[in-house]
Design a protein around this motif. Structure first.
Motif, PDB file in Angstrom:
ATOM      1  N   GLY A  28      43.825 -26.214  38.276  1.00 33.76           N
ATOM      2  CA  GLY A  28      43.981 -27.545  38.877  1.00 33.76           C
ATOM      3  C   GLY A  28      43.994 -28.620  37.804  1.00 33.76           C
ATOM      4  N   SER A  74      46.434 -30.292  36.551  1.00 31.10           N
ATOM      5  CA  SER A  74      47.542 -31.253  36.531  1.00 31.10           C
ATOM      6  C   SER A  74      47.158 -32.631  37.052  1.00 31.10           C
ATOM      7  N   ILE A 132      40.270 -34.314  38.710  1.00 34.06           N
ATOM      8  CA  ILE A 132      39.135 -33.819  37.934  1.00 34.06           C
ATOM      9  C   ILE A 132      39.591 -32.813  36.872  1.00 34.06           C
ATOM     10  N   ARG A 137      50.066 -25.300  39.992  1.00 28.19           N
ATOM     11  CA  ARG A 137      51.402 -24.812  40.396  1.00 28.19           C
ATOM     12  C   ARG A 137      52.527 -25.612  39.749  1.00 28.19           C
ATOM     13  N   SER A 138      52.347 -26.924  39.586  1.00 31.92           N
ATOM     14  CA  SER A 138      53.442 -27.768  39.107  1.00 31.92           C
ATOM     15  C   SER A 138      53.552 -27.758  37.582  1.00 31.92           C
ATOM     16  N   ASP A 153      49.610 -20.052  40.636  1.00 36.47           N
ATOM     17  CA  ASP A 153      49.060 -20.294  41.971  1.00 36.47           C
ATOM     18  C   ASP A 153      47.794 -19.449  42.080  1.00 36.47           C
ATOM     19  N   VAL A 154      46.629 -20.092  42.136  1.00 37.48           N
ATOM     20  CA  VAL A 154      45.371 -19.347  42.071  1.00 37.48           C
ATOM     21  C   VAL A 154      45.108 -18.509  43.318  1.00 37.48           C
ATOM     22  N   ASN A 176      38.542 -24.971  39.232  1.00 42.88           N
ATOM     23  CA  ASN A 176      38.533 -26.327  39.800  1.00 42.88           C
ATOM     24  C   ASN A 176      39.607 -26.540  40.867  1.00 42.88           C
ATOM     25  N   TYR A 195      37.680 -26.994  55.060  1.00 42.39           N
ATOM     26  CA  TYR A 195      37.172 -27.387  53.736  1.00 42.39           C
ATOM     27  C   TYR A 195      35.673 -27.076  53.637  1.00 42.39           C
ATOM     28  N   LYS A 199      33.858 -24.480  50.944  1.00 43.98           N
ATOM     29  CA  LYS A 199      32.884 -24.908  49.936  1.00 43.98           C
ATOM     30  C   LYS A 199      31.501 -24.276  50.172  1.00 43.98           C
ATOM     31  N   GLY A 217      30.048 -35.437  44.420  1.00 40.86           N
ATOM     32  CA  GLY A 217      30.248 -36.220  45.638  1.00 40.86           C
ATOM     33  C   GLY A 217      31.669 -36.771  45.605  1.00 40.86           C
ATOM     34  N   VAL A 233      34.968 -38.424  44.600  1.00 40.44           N
ATOM     35  CA  VAL A 233      35.574 -38.741  43.305  1.00 40.44           C
ATOM     36  C   VAL A 233      36.953 -39.355  43.559  1.00 40.44           C
ATOM     37  N   THR A 281      40.336 -39.462  43.208  1.00 39.96           N
ATOM     38  CA  THR A 281      41.449 -38.622  42.751  1.00 39.96           C
ATOM     39  C   THR A 281      42.524 -38.608  43.846  1.00 39.96           C
ATOM     40  N   GLN A 293      41.737 -37.705  47.607  1.00 39.62           N
ATOM     41  CA  GLN A 293      41.058 -38.603  48.550  1.00 39.62           C
ATOM     42  C   GLN A 293      42.075 -39.472  49.313  1.00 39.62           C
TER      43      GLN A 293
HETATM   44  N1  NAP Z   1      37.902 -35.726  44.835  1.00 40.21           N
HETATM   45  C1  NAP Z   1      36.728 -35.516  45.405  1.00 40.21           C
HETATM   46  O1  NAP Z   1      36.129 -36.419  46.029  1.00 40.21           O
HETATM   47  C2  NAP Z   1      36.058 -34.189  45.278  1.00 40.21           C
HETATM   48  C3  NAP Z   1      34.707 -34.096  45.668  1.00 40.21           C
HETATM   49  C4  NAP Z   1      34.056 -32.880  45.589  1.00 40.21           C
HETATM   50  C5  NAP Z   1      34.738 -31.777  45.124  1.00 40.21           C
HETATM   51  N2  NAP Z   1      36.048 -31.876  44.765  1.00 40.21           N
HETATM   52  C6  NAP Z   1      36.710 -30.666  44.286  1.00 40.21           C
HETATM   53  O2  NAP Z   1      37.181 -30.869  42.990  1.00 40.21           O
HETATM   54  C7  NAP Z   1      38.318 -30.024  42.749  1.00 40.21           C
HETATM   55  C8  NAP Z   1      39.460 -30.857  42.189  1.00 40.21           C
HETATM   56  O3  NAP Z   1      39.793 -31.838  43.148  1.00 40.21           O
HETATM   57  P1  NAP Z   1      40.529 -33.218  42.798  1.00 40.21           P
HETATM   58  O4  NAP Z   1      39.848 -34.247  43.591  1.00 40.21           O
HETATM   59  O5  NAP Z   1      40.698 -33.358  41.335  1.00 40.21           O
HETATM   60  O6  NAP Z   1      41.935 -32.925  43.519  1.00 40.21           O
HETATM   61  P2  NAP Z   1      43.454 -33.292  43.102  1.00 40.21           P
HETATM   62  O7  NAP Z   1      43.490 -34.524  42.284  1.00 40.21           O
HETATM   63  O8  NAP Z   1      44.232 -33.222  44.358  1.00 40.21           O
HETATM   64  O9  NAP Z   1      43.845 -32.057  42.166  1.00 40.21           O
HETATM   65  C9  NAP Z   1      43.884 -30.756  42.693  1.00 40.21           C
HETATM   66  C10 NAP Z   1      44.447 -29.814  41.634  1.00 40.21           C
HETATM   67  O10 NAP Z   1      44.476 -28.480  42.178  1.00 40.21           O
HETATM   68  C11 NAP Z   1      45.786 -27.945  41.957  1.00 40.21           C
HETATM   69  N3  NAP Z   1      46.095 -26.941  42.991  1.00 40.21           N
HETATM   70  C12 NAP Z   1      46.187 -27.107  44.332  1.00 40.21           C
HETATM   71  N4  NAP Z   1      46.522 -25.937  44.919  1.00 40.21           N
HETATM   72  C13 NAP Z   1      46.637 -25.015  43.923  1.00 40.21           C
HETATM   73  C14 NAP Z   1      46.961 -23.628  43.867  1.00 40.21           C
HETATM   74  N5  NAP Z   1      47.263 -22.940  44.985  1.00 40.21           N
HETATM   75  N6  NAP Z   1      46.979 -23.016  42.668  1.00 40.21           N
HETATM   76  C15 NAP Z   1      46.692 -23.703  41.530  1.00 40.21           C
HETATM   77  N7  NAP Z   1      46.383 -24.998  41.499  1.00 40.21           N
HETATM   78  C16 NAP Z   1      46.357 -25.652  42.697  1.00 40.21           C
HETATM   79  C17 NAP Z   1      46.711 -29.164  42.002  1.00 40.21           C
HETATM   80  O11 NAP Z   1      47.926 -28.939  41.291  1.00 40.21           O
HETATM   81  P3  NAP Z   1      49.284 -28.372  42.003  1.00 40.21           P
HETATM   82  O12 NAP Z   1      49.423 -29.091  43.297  1.00 40.21           O
HETATM   83  O13 NAP Z   1      50.372 -28.644  41.010  1.00 40.21           O
HETATM   84  O14 NAP Z   1      49.061 -26.899  42.179  1.00 40.21           O
HETATM   85  C18 NAP Z   1      45.867 -30.166  41.227  1.00 40.21           C
HETATM   86  O15 NAP Z   1      45.998 -29.965  39.836  1.00 40.21           O
HETATM   87  C19 NAP Z   1      38.618 -29.346  44.083  1.00 40.21           C
HETATM   88  O16 NAP Z   1      38.044 -28.066  44.105  1.00 40.21           O
HETATM   89  C20 NAP Z   1      37.928 -30.254  45.088  1.00 40.21           C
HETATM   90  O17 NAP Z   1      37.580 -29.571  46.278  1.00 40.21           O
HETATM   91  C21 NAP Z   1      36.712 -33.060  44.824  1.00 40.21           C
END
Ligand code: NAP
Length: 237
Positions: free
Chosen positions: A12, A14, A17, A37-38, A62-63, A89, A156, A160, A187, A189, A191, A194
Protein backbone atom coordinates in the motif's frame (compact mmCIF):
# COMPACT_ATOMS: atom_id res chain seq x y z
CA UNK A 1 17.00 6.69 13.81
CA UNK A 2 19.11 4.81 11.35
CA UNK A 3 18.06 1.93 9.06
CA UNK A 4 21.20 2.01 6.90
CA UNK A 5 21.10 -0.70 4.22
CA UNK A 6 18.13 -2.56 5.71
CA UNK A 7 15.70 -4.03 3.19
CA UNK A 8 12.02 -3.22 3.62
CA UNK A 9 8.72 -3.99 1.89
CA UNK A 10 5.85 -1.54 2.30
CA UNK A 11 2.49 -2.68 0.93
CA UNK A 12 0.00 0.00 0.00
CA UNK A 13 3.00 2.26 -0.66
CA UNK A 14 1.35 4.31 -3.40
CA UNK A 15 -0.79 6.55 -1.16
CA UNK A 16 -1.51 7.71 2.38
CA UNK A 17 0.24 5.99 5.27
CA UNK A 18 2.21 3.58 3.05
CA UNK A 19 3.64 6.36 0.90
CA UNK A 20 4.69 8.40 3.96
CA UNK A 21 6.22 5.30 5.58
CA UNK A 22 8.17 4.28 2.47
CA UNK A 23 9.59 7.80 2.17
CA UNK A 24 10.50 8.10 5.86
CA UNK A 25 12.16 4.68 6.00
CA UNK A 26 14.10 5.44 2.80
CA UNK A 27 15.23 8.77 4.32
CA UNK A 28 16.50 6.74 7.30
CA UNK A 29 18.70 4.74 4.91
CA UNK A 30 16.56 1.66 4.17
CA UNK A 31 16.23 0.10 0.72
CA UNK A 32 12.50 0.03 0.13
CA UNK A 33 10.37 -2.22 -2.07
CA UNK A 34 7.16 -0.37 -2.94
CA UNK A 35 4.08 -2.57 -3.44
CA UNK A 36 0.46 -1.78 -4.41
CA UNK A 37 -1.65 -2.44 -7.50
CA UNK A 38 -1.07 0.84 -9.37
CA UNK A 39 2.34 0.81 -11.06
CA UNK A 40 2.06 4.46 -12.14
CA UNK A 41 1.41 5.73 -8.61
CA UNK A 42 4.24 3.59 -7.20
CA UNK A 43 6.63 5.02 -9.79
CA UNK A 44 5.73 8.54 -8.66
CA UNK A 45 6.63 7.60 -5.07
CA UNK A 46 9.85 5.95 -6.29
CA UNK A 47 10.81 9.19 -8.07
CA UNK A 48 10.20 11.15 -4.86
CA UNK A 49 12.44 8.75 -2.92
CA UNK A 50 15.18 8.80 -5.56
CA UNK A 51 15.10 12.61 -5.67
CA UNK A 52 16.03 12.50 -1.97
CA UNK A 53 18.94 10.11 -2.66
CA UNK A 54 17.06 6.96 -1.56
CA UNK A 55 17.18 3.44 -2.97
CA UNK A 56 13.90 1.84 -4.04
CA UNK A 57 12.25 -0.87 -6.08
CA UNK A 58 8.75 -0.91 -7.58
CA UNK A 59 6.90 -4.25 -7.49
CA UNK A 60 3.21 -3.93 -8.49
CA UNK A 61 1.37 -6.48 -6.35
CA UNK A 62 -2.20 -7.32 -5.43
CA UNK A 63 -1.82 -8.52 -1.84
CA UNK A 64 -5.06 -10.50 -1.98
CA UNK A 65 -3.34 -12.96 -4.36
CA UNK A 66 -0.90 -15.21 -2.46
CA UNK A 67 1.04 -16.02 -5.65
CA UNK A 68 1.73 -12.32 -6.24
CA UNK A 69 2.80 -11.89 -2.61
CA UNK A 70 5.21 -14.84 -2.92
CA UNK A 71 6.61 -13.38 -6.12
CA UNK A 72 7.06 -9.94 -4.47
CA UNK A 73 9.12 -11.62 -1.72
CA UNK A 74 11.33 -13.39 -4.25
CA UNK A 75 11.92 -10.20 -6.25
CA UNK A 76 12.82 -8.36 -3.04
CA UNK A 77 15.17 -11.11 -1.90
CA UNK A 78 16.88 -11.25 -5.31
CA UNK A 79 17.16 -7.46 -5.68
CA UNK A 80 17.80 -6.32 -2.10
CA UNK A 81 19.54 -9.45 -0.74
CA UNK A 82 16.92 -10.38 1.88
CA UNK A 83 14.11 -8.85 3.90
CA UNK A 84 14.65 -7.14 7.24
CA UNK A 85 11.36 -5.27 7.71
CA UNK A 86 7.87 -6.07 6.40
CA UNK A 87 5.15 -3.40 6.66
CA UNK A 88 1.70 -4.95 5.99
CA UNK A 89 -0.23 -1.74 5.38
CA UNK A 90 -2.38 -2.15 2.22
CA UNK A 91 -6.04 -1.70 2.99
CA UNK A 92 -9.47 -0.75 1.72
CA UNK A 93 -12.55 0.56 3.50
CA UNK A 94 -16.16 1.07 2.48
CA UNK A 95 -17.95 3.50 4.74
CA UNK A 96 -21.64 2.91 3.98
CA UNK A 97 -23.82 2.96 7.09
CA UNK A 98 -25.02 -0.47 6.19
CA UNK A 99 -25.66 -2.79 9.15
CA UNK A 100 -25.88 -6.56 8.81
CA UNK A 101 -28.87 -6.79 6.49
CA UNK A 102 -27.86 -3.83 4.33
CA UNK A 103 -24.29 -5.06 3.94
CA UNK A 104 -22.72 -5.23 0.47
CA UNK A 105 -21.24 -8.73 0.30
CA UNK A 106 -18.78 -7.88 -2.48
CA UNK A 107 -17.33 -5.11 -0.31
CA UNK A 108 -17.13 -7.37 2.75
CA UNK A 109 -15.25 -9.88 0.61
CA UNK A 110 -12.79 -7.25 -0.60
CA UNK A 111 -12.17 -5.93 2.93
CA UNK A 112 -11.42 -9.43 4.24
CA UNK A 113 -9.30 -10.38 1.21
CA UNK A 114 -7.13 -7.25 1.26
CA UNK A 115 -7.05 -6.10 4.90
CA UNK A 116 -6.89 -9.53 6.55
CA UNK A 117 -5.86 -12.24 4.09
CA UNK A 118 -3.38 -9.95 2.30
CA UNK A 119 -1.74 -9.14 5.63
CA UNK A 120 -1.69 -12.84 6.57
CA UNK A 121 0.01 -13.78 3.28
CA UNK A 122 2.54 -10.97 3.77
CA UNK A 123 3.29 -12.13 7.30
CA UNK A 124 3.60 -15.78 6.22
CA UNK A 125 6.06 -15.22 3.38
CA UNK A 126 8.05 -12.55 5.25
CA UNK A 127 8.40 -14.80 8.31
CA UNK A 128 9.66 -17.65 6.11
CA UNK A 129 12.50 -15.46 4.83
CA UNK A 130 13.21 -13.96 8.25
CA UNK A 131 13.35 -17.39 9.92
CA UNK A 132 16.21 -18.30 7.58
CA UNK A 133 17.95 -15.04 8.53
CA UNK A 134 17.22 -15.54 12.27
CA UNK A 135 15.87 -12.03 12.61
CA UNK A 136 13.33 -9.53 11.30
CA UNK A 137 10.55 -7.03 11.99
CA UNK A 138 6.94 -7.28 10.87
CA UNK A 139 4.55 -4.36 11.38
CA UNK A 140 0.84 -5.02 10.84
CA UNK A 141 -1.44 -2.01 10.47
CA UNK A 142 -4.65 -2.46 12.41
CA UNK A 143 -7.25 0.17 13.28
CA UNK A 144 -9.34 1.49 16.12
CA UNK A 145 -12.11 -0.47 14.35
CA UNK A 146 -10.32 -3.63 15.49
CA UNK A 147 -11.03 -2.75 19.13
CA UNK A 148 -14.69 -1.71 19.03
CA UNK A 149 -17.97 -3.01 17.67
CA UNK A 150 -19.46 0.50 17.64
CA UNK A 151 -18.62 1.24 14.01
CA UNK A 152 -21.30 0.36 11.45
CA UNK A 153 -18.97 -0.55 8.56
CA UNK A 154 -19.09 -4.25 9.42
CA UNK A 155 -16.74 -5.71 6.81
CA UNK A 156 -13.97 -3.32 7.82
CA UNK A 157 -14.55 -3.97 11.54
CA UNK A 158 -14.40 -7.74 10.96
CA UNK A 159 -11.19 -7.45 8.94
CA UNK A 160 -9.44 -5.36 11.60
CA UNK A 161 -10.55 -7.62 14.49
CA UNK A 162 -9.02 -10.40 12.40
CA UNK A 163 -5.80 -8.40 12.03
CA UNK A 164 -5.65 -7.98 15.80
CA UNK A 165 -6.13 -11.70 16.52
CA UNK A 166 -3.73 -12.86 13.81
CA UNK A 167 -1.08 -10.35 14.80
CA UNK A 168 -1.20 -11.19 18.52
CA UNK A 169 -1.01 -14.92 17.76
CA UNK A 170 1.84 -14.36 15.28
CA UNK A 171 3.97 -12.39 17.69
CA UNK A 172 3.82 -15.24 20.21
CA UNK A 173 4.63 -17.81 17.53
CA UNK A 174 7.54 -15.92 15.95
CA UNK A 175 9.18 -14.61 19.12
CA UNK A 176 11.59 -17.55 19.42
CA UNK A 177 12.74 -17.04 15.83
CA UNK A 178 14.01 -13.54 16.58
CA UNK A 179 11.14 -12.00 14.65
CA UNK A 180 9.43 -9.02 16.27
CA UNK A 181 5.80 -8.39 15.34
CA UNK A 182 4.16 -5.03 16.01
CA UNK A 183 0.44 -4.27 15.91
CA UNK A 184 0.27 -0.59 14.94
CA UNK A 185 -3.17 0.87 15.56
CA UNK A 186 -3.89 4.29 14.07
CA UNK A 187 -6.97 6.33 14.86
CA UNK A 188 -8.30 8.58 12.09
CA UNK A 189 -5.58 9.60 9.61
CA UNK A 190 -5.97 12.15 6.83
CA UNK A 191 -5.52 9.99 3.72
CA UNK A 192 -7.49 9.22 0.53
CA UNK A 193 -9.19 6.39 2.47
CA UNK A 194 -11.17 8.90 4.52
CA UNK A 195 -14.40 10.47 3.24
CA UNK A 196 -13.89 14.15 2.32
CA UNK A 197 -16.57 15.37 4.76
CA UNK A 198 -14.88 13.60 7.71
CA UNK A 199 -11.52 15.17 6.86
CA UNK A 200 -13.17 18.57 7.02
CA UNK A 201 -15.03 17.96 10.30
CA UNK A 202 -12.76 15.71 12.40
CA UNK A 203 -9.31 16.10 13.92
CA UNK A 204 -7.01 13.58 12.26
CA UNK A 205 -3.41 12.39 12.38
CA UNK A 206 -1.09 12.98 9.43
CA UNK A 207 0.25 9.96 7.52
CA UNK A 208 3.74 11.07 8.67
CA UNK A 209 2.66 10.65 12.33
CA UNK A 210 2.01 6.96 11.66
CA UNK A 211 5.20 6.58 9.61
CA UNK A 212 7.15 8.06 12.51
CA UNK A 213 5.64 5.50 14.94
CA UNK A 214 6.55 2.68 12.55
CA UNK A 215 10.12 3.95 12.31
CA UNK A 216 10.25 4.10 16.11
CA UNK A 217 9.04 0.48 16.46
CA UNK A 218 11.47 -1.03 13.95
CA UNK A 219 14.48 0.90 15.19
CA UNK A 220 14.32 -0.22 18.87
CA UNK A 221 17.36 -2.08 20.19
CA UNK A 222 17.23 -5.84 19.61
CA UNK A 223 16.15 -6.69 23.16
CA UNK A 224 12.94 -4.59 22.95
CA UNK A 225 9.77 -5.56 21.10
CA UNK A 226 7.00 -3.00 20.61
CA UNK A 227 4.07 -5.42 20.54
CA UNK A 228 1.36 -2.81 20.24
CA UNK A 229 1.26 0.90 19.55
CA UNK A 230 -1.93 2.93 19.34
CA UNK A 231 -2.02 6.52 18.08
CA UNK A 232 -5.07 8.73 18.21
CA UNK A 233 -5.63 12.44 17.63
CA UNK A 234 -5.17 14.18 20.99
CA UNK A 235 -8.06 16.62 20.82
CA UNK A 236 -5.63 19.49 21.42
CA UNK A 237 -5.45 22.20 18.80
N1 NAP B 1 -6.75 6.53 7.15
C1 NAP B 1 -7.18 6.13 8.34
O1 NAP B 1 -7.89 6.87 9.06
C2 NAP B 1 -6.76 4.81 8.89
C3 NAP B 1 -7.01 4.55 10.25
C4 NAP B 1 -6.67 3.33 10.79
C5 NAP B 1 -6.08 2.38 9.99
N2 NAP B 1 -5.85 2.63 8.67
C6 NAP B 1 -5.23 1.58 7.88
O2 NAP B 1 -4.03 2.04 7.33
C7 NAP B 1 -3.75 1.34 6.11
C8 NAP B 1 -3.44 2.34 5.01
O3 NAP B 1 -4.58 3.15 4.83
P1 NAP B 1 -4.54 4.62 4.19
O4 NAP B 1 -5.44 5.44 5.01
O5 NAP B 1 -3.15 5.03 3.93
O6 NAP B 1 -5.32 4.30 2.82
P2 NAP B 1 -5.10 4.84 1.31
O7 NAP B 1 -4.52 6.20 1.32
O8 NAP B 1 -6.39 4.60 0.62
O9 NAP B 1 -4.00 3.82 0.75
C9 NAP B 1 -4.30 2.45 0.64
C10 NAP B 1 -3.14 1.76 -0.08
O10 NAP B 1 -3.44 0.35 -0.18
C11 NAP B 1 -3.25 -0.04 -1.54
N3 NAP B 1 -4.11 -1.19 -1.86
C12 NAP B 1 -5.46 -1.26 -1.84
N4 NAP B 1 -5.86 -2.49 -2.23
C13 NAP B 1 -4.74 -3.21 -2.49
C14 NAP B 1 -4.47 -4.54 -2.93
N5 NAP B 1 -5.47 -5.39 -3.21
N6 NAP B 1 -3.18 -4.92 -3.09
C15 NAP B 1 -2.16 -4.06 -2.83
N7 NAP B 1 -2.33 -2.81 -2.41
C16 NAP B 1 -3.62 -2.38 -2.25
C17 NAP B 1 -3.58 1.21 -2.35
O11 NAP B 1 -2.95 1.21 -3.63
P3 NAP B 1 -3.66 0.62 -4.98
O12 NAP B 1 -5.07 1.10 -4.96
O13 NAP B 1 -2.83 1.14 -6.11
O14 NAP B 1 -3.56 -0.88 -4.87
C18 NAP B 1 -2.92 2.28 -1.49
O15 NAP B 1 -1.54 2.34 -1.73
C19 NAP B 1 -4.96 0.45 5.85
O16 NAP B 1 -4.71 -0.85 6.32
C20 NAP B 1 -6.05 1.11 6.69
O17 NAP B 1 -7.07 0.20 7.06
C21 NAP B 1 -6.18 3.83 8.11
Amino acid sequence: MNLDGRSVIVTGASKGIGRATAKMLADAGAHVCLAARSKARLETVAEEIKANGGNTLVVPTDVSDPKQVASMMKTTQDSLGGLDIMINNAGVGHWDWEGVVGGNLDMWTQEIEVNLLGLMYGTHYAAKLMQEQGKGDIVNIGSGSGRTTAHPWLGYVASKWGVRGFTEASLRDLRDDGIRVTHLIPGAVETPLQPEEDIESTQMLNPEDVADAILYAVSRPDHISINELMLIPSGRE
